[in-house]
Scaffold this motif. Structure first.
Motif, mmCIF file in Angstrom:
data_model
loop_
_atom_site.group_PDB
_atom_site.id
_atom_site.type_symbol
_atom_site.label_atom_id
_atom_site.label_comp_id
_atom_site.label_asym_id
_atom_site.label_seq_id
_atom_site.Cartn_x
_atom_site.Cartn_y
_atom_site.Cartn_z
ATOM 1 N N PRO A 10 -65.679 20.543 -26.586
ATOM 2 C CA PRO A 10 -65.774 18.897 -26.439
ATOM 3 C C PRO A 10 -65.084 18.484 -25.841
ATOM 4 N N LEU A 11 -63.644 18.046 -25.412
ATOM 5 C CA LEU A 11 -62.678 17.395 -24.672
ATOM 6 C C LEU A 11 -62.665 18.585 -23.322
ATOM 7 N N ARG A 12 -62.742 20.250 -22.999
ATOM 8 C CA ARG A 12 -62.875 20.239 -21.707
ATOM 9 C C ARG A 12 -63.896 19.641 -21.306
ATOM 10 N N SER A 13 -65.192 20.722 -21.730
ATOM 11 C CA SER A 13 -66.488 19.759 -21.082
ATOM 12 C C SER A 13 -66.477 18.267 -20.448
ATOM 13 N N ALA A 14 -66.020 17.520 -21.118
ATOM 14 C CA ALA A 14 -66.255 16.181 -21.142
ATOM 15 C C ALA A 14 -65.016 15.860 -19.578
ATOM 16 N N MET A 15 -64.067 16.893 -19.774
ATOM 17 C CA MET A 15 -63.275 16.539 -18.721
ATOM 18 C C MET A 15 -63.834 16.968 -17.677
ATOM 19 N N ARG A 16 -64.523 18.135 -17.149
ATOM 20 C CA ARG A 16 -65.336 19.064 -16.835
ATOM 21 C C ARG A 16 -66.495 17.675 -15.908
ATOM 22 N N PHE A 34 -56.227 1.698 -29.956
ATOM 23 C CA PHE A 34 -56.932 3.205 -29.281
ATOM 24 C C PHE A 34 -58.907 2.525 -29.791
ATOM 25 N N ALA A 35 -59.247 2.991 -29.037
ATOM 26 C CA ALA A 35 -61.110 3.337 -29.665
ATOM 27 C C ALA A 35 -60.718 4.358 -30.252
ATOM 28 N N GLY A 36 -61.105 5.114 -31.121
ATOM 29 C CA GLY A 36 -60.712 6.263 -32.056
ATOM 30 C C GLY A 36 -62.146 6.970 -31.960
ATOM 31 N N ILE A 37 -62.339 8.750 -31.868
ATOM 32 C CA ILE A 37 -63.201 9.383 -32.148
ATOM 33 C C ILE A 37 -62.603 10.467 -33.527
ATOM 34 N N TYR A 38 -63.129 10.040 -34.514
ATOM 35 C CA TYR A 38 -62.257 10.587 -35.553
ATOM 36 C C TYR A 38 -63.616 11.858 -36.799
ATOM 37 N N SER A 39 -63.413 12.824 -36.967
ATOM 38 C CA SER A 39 -64.034 13.879 -37.678
ATOM 39 C C SER A 39 -64.643 13.480 -38.220
ATOM 40 N N ASP A 40 -66.449 13.560 -38.791
ATOM 41 C CA ASP A 40 -66.767 12.901 -39.802
ATOM 42 C C ASP A 40 -67.050 13.826 -40.948
ATOM 43 N N ASN A 41 -66.088 13.697 -41.840
ATOM 44 C CA ASN A 41 -65.746 13.865 -43.397
ATOM 45 C C ASN A 41 -65.032 13.035 -43.968
ATOM 46 N N ASN A 42 -64.844 13.640 -44.997
ATOM 47 C CA ASN A 42 -64.331 12.517 -46.496
ATOM 48 C C ASN A 42 -63.525 11.489 -46.567
ATOM 49 N N GLY A 102 -64.962 2.267 -34.864
ATOM 50 C CA GLY A 102 -64.627 4.199 -34.906
ATOM 51 C C GLY A 102 -66.321 4.952 -34.361
ATOM 52 N N LEU A 103 -65.626 5.659 -33.941
ATOM 53 C CA LEU A 103 -66.996 6.862 -33.698
ATOM 54 C C LEU A 103 -66.700 7.712 -35.073
ATOM 55 N N LEU A 104 -67.218 8.416 -35.820
ATOM 56 C CA LEU A 104 -67.324 9.661 -36.162
ATOM 57 C C LEU A 104 -68.211 10.863 -35.372
ATOM 58 N N ALA A 105 -67.337 11.948 -35.869
ATOM 59 C CA ALA A 105 -68.296 13.381 -35.555
ATOM 60 C C ALA A 105 -68.365 14.934 -36.324
ATOM 61 N N LYS A 106 -69.327 15.181 -36.418
ATOM 62 C CA LYS A 106 -69.375 16.242 -37.116
ATOM 63 C C LYS A 106 -69.358 17.362 -36.279
ATOM 64 N N ASP A 107 -69.703 17.791 -35.575
ATOM 65 C CA ASP A 107 -69.950 18.814 -34.754
ATOM 66 C C ASP A 107 -69.796 18.767 -32.958
ATOM 67 N N ASP A 108 -69.989 20.039 -32.675
ATOM 68 C CA ASP A 108 -69.627 19.891 -30.923
ATOM 69 C C ASP A 108 -70.456 18.574 -30.262
ATOM 70 N N ALA A 109 -71.518 18.871 -30.772
ATOM 71 C CA ALA A 109 -72.511 17.424 -30.424
ATOM 72 C C ALA A 109 -72.259 16.740 -30.622
ATOM 73 N N GLY A 110 -72.256 16.237 -31.301
ATOM 74 C CA GLY A 110 -70.988 15.165 -31.939
ATOM 75 C C GLY A 110 -69.902 14.034 -31.143
ATOM 76 N N TRP A 111 -69.124 15.118 -30.777
ATOM 77 C CA TRP A 111 -67.466 14.585 -30.390
ATOM 78 C C TRP A 111 -68.259 14.402 -29.055
ATOM 79 N N THR A 112 -69.625 15.379 -28.110
ATOM 80 C CA THR A 112 -69.880 14.969 -27.088
ATOM 81 C C THR A 112 -70.190 14.120 -26.697
ATOM 82 N N GLU A 113 -71.150 13.930 -27.862
ATOM 83 C CA GLU A 113 -71.838 12.206 -27.832
ATOM 84 C C GLU A 113 -71.083 11.260 -27.520
#
Length: 348
Positions: A185-191, A272-280, A292-303
């Protein structure tokens, strides 16, 4: 007379305390909010003076404790008539257990941790899952959650007002697998946002194979120089890290379930505006879409990446809310009552 407590913190080969030692022990126990009730000393070795308790952190010695060293330390503390308080902020009992080529922790390290857990009059840990793991070895395990010293973060830094976006990630080399978990997701966002986004890392990895995956993308490794010790690192980060977005991934491995949400605290006070793994780990602190934003999977990180890259006002809102939340609820000025109460319970 105030109870006297001596802290034997972990230290590096240069004799300086590790970052976790500052965050977990030295800063809260030397904070004005607690200093009036306890006489706190600290050092690399056990003090010769009379004390009521000795706090021993993790594996304490940089050259690795042996079973004999641990047994001698326990016996010496007992001979002083002091209580032994053991502190742990990572699950060293299980870290890399199934990785044959990992040098840390060794089987001797695990035995030392187990011995100290069993011998301690009380154990203090940073999270509830770690408490449950340690209860298998000691019935008196207390949770004191990580907070930060507000004196290092006096004001909210001014937000960057530029069209380019800087995404950052900082941490020790133990977060190498976590970086790999969001590499796609990080590389695709930079692209997708080519020409607008660049990526910066502090620590994390020096693995050439991984760094080669960023070739052709605007990225850089930021070096702290001589400011890597925590009390110097935070002023350095406030001065040198001009990030719009900060990442806090945690890969799906058992060890990470015992981690604390310390990245949220750091990012919140650094602005910093943070993006964090969506876990416990992060759900205990991050309210998705508010601080902040929580991201569970590749789609969540991309969004999440696309949302923060394209919406400056939303980034600033998250930054403001996170700073207010951490400042009001997650600093030693407001939360040191937990250290005070736990120490009184142990010493009574």
């Amino acid at each position: 007379m105030k109870p006297r407590i001596h802290v034997m913190h972990e230290f590096a080969t240069d004799g300086m305390p590790l970052s976790c030692s500052y965050i977990r022990l030295l800063q809260p126990l030397q904070h004005p909010s607690i200093a009036a009730e306890f006489d706190i000393s600290s050092g690399l070795m056990l003090t010769e003076e009379a004390v009521d308790a000795v706090i021993v952190e993790r594996l304490w010695h940089p050259h690795r404790m042996t079973i004999a060293m641990a047994e001698d330390l326990i016996a010496t503390i007992r001979a002083k008539g002091a209580k032994l308080i053991y502190t742990l902020d990572d699950n060293l009992l299980d870290l890399h257990r199934d990785e044959l080529h990992s040098g840390f922790p060794s089987e001797v390290d695990r035995l030392v941790v187990r011995l100290l857990l069993q011998a301690a009059d009380a154990v203090i840990v940073s999270t509830e899952p770690l408490q449950q793991r340690c209860l298998q070895f000691n019935r008196r395990v207390f949770v004191v959650r990580n907070q930060l010293d507000e004196r290092l973060f006096p004001v909210l830094p001014k937000p960057r007002d530029h069209d380019d976006i800087v995404i950052g990630y900082m941490g020790t080399f133990s977060h190498f697998d976590d970086l790999l978990s969001i590499l796609g997701p990080l590389r695709s966002a930079m692209r997708r946002h080519q020409g607008k986004v660049r990526f910066e890392m502090v620590g994390i990895t020096t693995n050439r194979a991984v760094l080669s995956l960023f070739e052709g993308y605007p990225y850089r490794i930021v070096h702290t120089g001589n400011d890597y010790h925590y009390p110097n690192f935070i002023p350095w980060a406030r001065r040198e890290l001009c990030w719009d977005i900060a990442l806090a991934p945690l890969s799906d491995r058992p060890f990470n379930q015992y981690k604390s949400e310390i990245k949220y605290l750091d990012y919140g006070l650094l602005g910093f505006a943070g993006i964090y793994s969506d876990n416990n780990v992060y759900r205990t602190a991050v309210r998705h879409g508010e601080n902040g934003l929580l991201a569970k999977d590749d789609a969540g990180w991309t969004e999440a990446l696309d949302m923060l890259i394209t919406d400056r006002n939303y980034r600033h809102q998250l930054v403001h809310n996170a700073f207010a939340d951490v400042s009001q609820h997650r600093t030693w000025a407001t939360q040191n009552v937990h250290w005070r109460d736990v120490l009184h319970q142990i010493l009574d």
